[in-house]
Scaffold this active site. Sequence first.
Site, mmCIF file in Angstrom:
data_model
loop_
_atom_site.group_PDB
_atom_site.id
_atom_site.type_symbol
_atom_site.label_atom_id
_atom_site.label_comp_id
_atom_site.label_asym_id
_atom_site.label_seq_id
_atom_site.Cartn_x
_atom_site.Cartn_y
_atom_site.Cartn_z
ATOM 1 N N GLU A 65 63.327 41.829 48.571
ATOM 2 C CA GLU A 65 64.091 40.690 49.058
ATOM 3 C C GLU A 65 65.223 40.537 48.051
ATOM 4 O O GLU A 65 65.232 39.638 47.239
ATOM 5 C CB GLU A 65 63.189 39.451 49.133
ATOM 6 N N GLU A 103 71.639 36.888 44.412
ATOM 7 C CA GLU A 103 70.661 37.235 43.389
ATOM 8 C C GLU A 103 71.086 38.422 42.539
ATOM 9 O O GLU A 103 70.400 38.772 41.584
ATOM 10 C CB GLU A 103 69.296 37.469 44.028
#
Length: 194
Positions: free
Chosen positions: A101, A110
């Site tokens: 993810e 991220e």
Amino acid sequence: LHQKDMLEDKARMDAYFSAIRGNAANFEGKVVLDLGCGTGVLALFAAQAGARKVYAVEATSVAKHAQKMAVSNGLSGVVTVIEGTIEEVDLPEQVDIIVSEWMGHFLLRESMIDSLLFARDKFLKSDGAMYPSSARMFLAPASYTDDELEMKGPSFEQKVEDWNDFVAEWMDAHGLDLSSLSGTYAKKAREAYL
């Protein structure tokens, strides 16, 4: 709390669940890397789908929660949790599949794409697969100027009650027991209210 936000993203988690568990034949007997595993949910999905071995790599201390999750769901014989960055760890074997993810809010938040590419180049077999293997980003202009908007959230007690409901929903929907994270969640929620 950040991990719960990701787990509560029903569309995202259902998509991963469907991609992994719905393609169990692709995972059966395979070696899987869950890169940036967080609480280990994708690693557990891969183990449930029949993976022979899953290496769940997490750079932060959240790795200890992934280990608790593997134990509490009876999958610690398949899932090995490794705390460290993918650039620092050595896996004992090449992997057939990488699940990750890696995308955050606005796809790249991220900043894990470099680590994903590193893992692919170092650990993925030449005929291996990545879940997901591609992504698209769509943009549209928007604005909101309501100066009267007031941010109000639920009470600490309501947050804990919501968590307990959430744990039950996950067991029903995905067959995973998240209750080993309950103490940590309550502690972090209490800290947020202090």
